[in-house]
Design a protein around this motif. Structure first.
Motif, PDB file in Angstrom:
ATOM      1  N   HIS A  40      -0.809  22.989  18.349  1.00 36.65           N
ATOM      2  CA  HIS A  40      -0.644  21.664  18.333  1.00 36.65           C
ATOM      3  C   HIS A  40       0.086  21.375  16.980  1.00 36.65           C
ATOM      4  N   PRO A  41       1.319  20.285  16.812  1.00 40.79           N
ATOM      5  CA  PRO A  41       2.186  20.158  15.819  1.00 40.79           C
ATOM      6  C   PRO A  41       1.450  19.026  14.867  1.00 40.79           C
ATOM      7  N   ASP A  42       1.543  19.208  13.618  1.00 38.00           N
ATOM      8  CA  ASP A  42       0.809  18.360  12.763  1.00 38.00           C
ATOM      9  C   ASP A  42       1.645  17.054  12.820  1.00 38.00           C
ATOM     10  N   ASN A  43       0.652  16.106  13.556  1.00 35.24           N
ATOM     11  CA  ASN A  43       1.367  14.614  13.491  1.00 35.24           C
ATOM     12  C   ASN A  43       1.452  13.717  12.390  1.00 35.24           C
ATOM     13  N   GLY A  44       0.677  14.201  11.276  1.00 34.83           N
ATOM     14  CA  GLY A  44       0.523  13.427  10.181  1.00 34.83           C
ATOM     15  C   GLY A  44       1.772  13.730   9.208  1.00 34.83           C
ATOM     16  N   THR A 114     -12.705   2.004 -16.543  1.00 39.27           N
ATOM     17  CA  THR A 114     -12.492   2.607 -15.294  1.00 39.27           C
ATOM     18  C   THR A 114     -11.037   2.299 -14.727  1.00 39.27           C
ATOM     19  N   GLN A 115     -10.536   3.569 -14.145  1.00 36.93           N
ATOM     20  CA  GLN A 115      -9.323   3.177 -13.410  1.00 36.93           C
ATOM     21  C   GLN A 115      -9.361   3.898 -11.983  1.00 36.93           C
ATOM     22  N   ILE A 116      -8.694   3.004 -11.109  1.00 36.69           N
ATOM     23  CA  ILE A 116      -8.643   3.198  -9.621  1.00 36.69           C
ATOM     24  C   ILE A 116      -7.297   3.914  -9.330  1.00 36.69           C
ATOM     25  N   GLN A 117      -7.633   5.122  -8.555  1.00 41.43           N
ATOM     26  CA  GLN A 117      -6.325   5.748  -8.363  1.00 41.43           C
ATOM     27  C   GLN A 117      -6.166   6.204  -6.863  1.00 41.43           C
ATOM     28  N   LEU A 118      -5.160   6.304  -6.420  1.00 40.39           N
ATOM     29  CA  LEU A 118      -4.761   6.603  -5.045  1.00 40.39           C
ATOM     30  C   LEU A 118      -4.677   8.007  -5.082  1.00 40.39           C
ATOM     31  N   ALA A 119      -5.539   8.845  -4.357  1.00 43.37           N
ATOM     32  CA  ALA A 119      -5.548  10.372  -4.254  1.00 43.37           C
ATOM     33  C   ALA A 119      -4.812  10.937  -3.100  1.00 43.37           C
ATOM     34  N   SER A 120      -4.695  10.031  -1.847  1.00 45.91           N
ATOM     35  CA  SER A 120      -3.865  10.473  -0.880  1.00 45.91           C
ATOM     36  C   SER A 120      -3.706   9.506  -0.064  1.00 45.91           C
ATOM     37  N   ALA A 121      -2.588   9.590   0.754  1.00 47.20           N
ATOM     38  CA  ALA A 121      -1.884   8.394   1.731  1.00 47.20           C
ATOM     39  C   ALA A 121      -1.018   9.185   2.677  1.00 47.20           C
ATOM     40  N   THR A 122      -1.761   8.954   4.012  1.00 50.78           N
ATOM     41  CA  THR A 122      -1.124   9.638   5.081  1.00 50.78           C
ATOM     42  C   THR A 122      -0.976   8.699   6.212  1.00 50.78           C
ATOM     43  N   THR A 123      -0.096   9.042   7.073  1.00 53.02           N
ATOM     44  CA  THR A 123       0.135   8.347   8.440  1.00 53.02           C
ATOM     45  C   THR A 123      -0.025   9.060   9.618  1.00 53.02           C
ATOM     46  N   ASP A 124      -0.590   8.623  10.697  1.00 41.72           N
ATOM     47  CA  ASP A 124      -0.445   9.489  12.022  1.00 41.72           C
ATOM     48  C   ASP A 124       0.900   9.025  12.805  1.00 41.72           C
ATOM     49  N   ASP A 125       1.652   9.817  13.139  1.00 45.13           N
ATOM     50  CA  ASP A 125       2.918   9.420  13.507  1.00 45.13           C
ATOM     51  C   ASP A 125       2.537   9.116  15.098  1.00 45.13           C
ATOM     52  N   LEU A 126       1.566   9.571  15.712  1.00 40.99           N
ATOM     53  CA  LEU A 126       1.579   9.165  17.113  1.00 40.99           C
ATOM     54  C   LEU A 126       1.009   7.684  17.294  1.00 40.99           C
ATOM     55  N   THR A 127      -0.074   7.476  16.487  1.00 43.99           N
ATOM     56  CA  THR A 127      -0.858   6.344  16.665  1.00 43.99           C
ATOM     57  C   THR A 127      -0.506   5.156  15.609  1.00 43.99           C
TER      58      THR A 127
END
Length: 179
Positions: A40-44, A114-127
Motif C-alpha cells: 500500500h502506498p503511503d497516503n499521508g 510554558t511553551q506550546i509546540q507543534l510536534a507534527s502535522a500530516t494530511t491524509d491525501d485520500l480523505t
C-alpha cells in the motif's frame, strides 16, 4: 610514481567491479518481481503549516481547559481572541483568510514559562483529513509573573474537512472546517 599510478588504477578497477555486482539467486529475483505482494502506498503527507508570531490571547478570554484548540476562518473572530504584540523589531504576519485558516492552541495562565509546540502535522491525501500533534513544556522554576501560553499557525484552505488535534499521542478534539 608509476607504481602509485598502477596501484590507483587497480583500486579503481576493483571498486568498479565490486560496485556492479548483481544477485543471481532465484529467491532474490522472485521476491523482487513478485506482483502478488500487498503493498500500500503511503497516503499521508506533510501538512503545510506556517506559525504566526507576535500575538497574545486577549485578557477578555478565559481559558479553563489544560489545552484549548481553535479553528478560525474569519478576521472578526481572530481579532476578538488575539491581540498584536508589536515591538520595534518584530514583523507581524496577518493571516489571509481567503486562502488560509488559523489553528490556535492555548492553555490557562501559568507561572512556569510554558511553551506550546507543534510536534507534527500530516494530511491524509485520500480523505483530506489532517492530524496535528502538540506538546507543551514548562520550566521547573516558578516565575514572578504569569503568561498564557499560545501557539498560532495557518494552514491552507485546501478542503481539509476534519483536523484531529492531539496532545502528544492523546486525541484532544476534532476541529471541523466549514466548506
Amino acid at each position: 610514481m608509476n607504481s602509485r599510478l598502477s596501484f590507483s588504477a587497480a583500486i579503481v578497477l576493483l571498486l568498479a567491479s565490486c560496485g556492479g555486482a548483481t544477485r543471481n539467486s532465484t529467491a532474490d529475483s522472485v521476491a523482487v518481481n513478485d506482483t502478488a505482494l500487498n503493498v500500500h502506498p503511503d497516503n499521508g503527507s506533510s501538512l503545510d503549516v506556517q506559525p504566526l508570531n507576535g500575538y497574545f490571547v486577549k485578557n477578555t478570554i478565559q481559558v479553563n481547559d489544560s489545552l484549548t484548540f481553535w479553528l478560525i476562518d474569519n478576521p472578526a473572530t481572530f481579532d476578538s481572541l488575539f491581540g498584536v504584540a508589536k515591538t520595534m523589531n518584530n514583523k507581524i504576519d496577518r493571516p489571509d483568510f481567503g486562502t488560509h485558516v488559523v489553528v490556535a492552541a492555548t492553555m490557562p495562565a501559568t507561572f512556569y514559562g510554558t511553551q506550546i509546540q507543534l510536534a507534527s502535522a500530516t494530511t491524509d491525501d485520500l480523505t483530506n483529513n489532517a492530524e496535528m500533534h502538540f506538546v507543551a513544556a514548562g520550566q521547573a522554576e516558578k516565575s514572578s509573573s504569569s503568561i498564557v501560553p499560545l501557539w498560532i499557525g495557518i494552514i491552507p484552505k485546501t478542503g481539509q474537512s476534519n483536523i484531529k488535534v492531539y496532545t502528544g499521542d492523546q486525541l484532544s478534539t476534532t476541529l471541523t472546517t466549514k466548506e
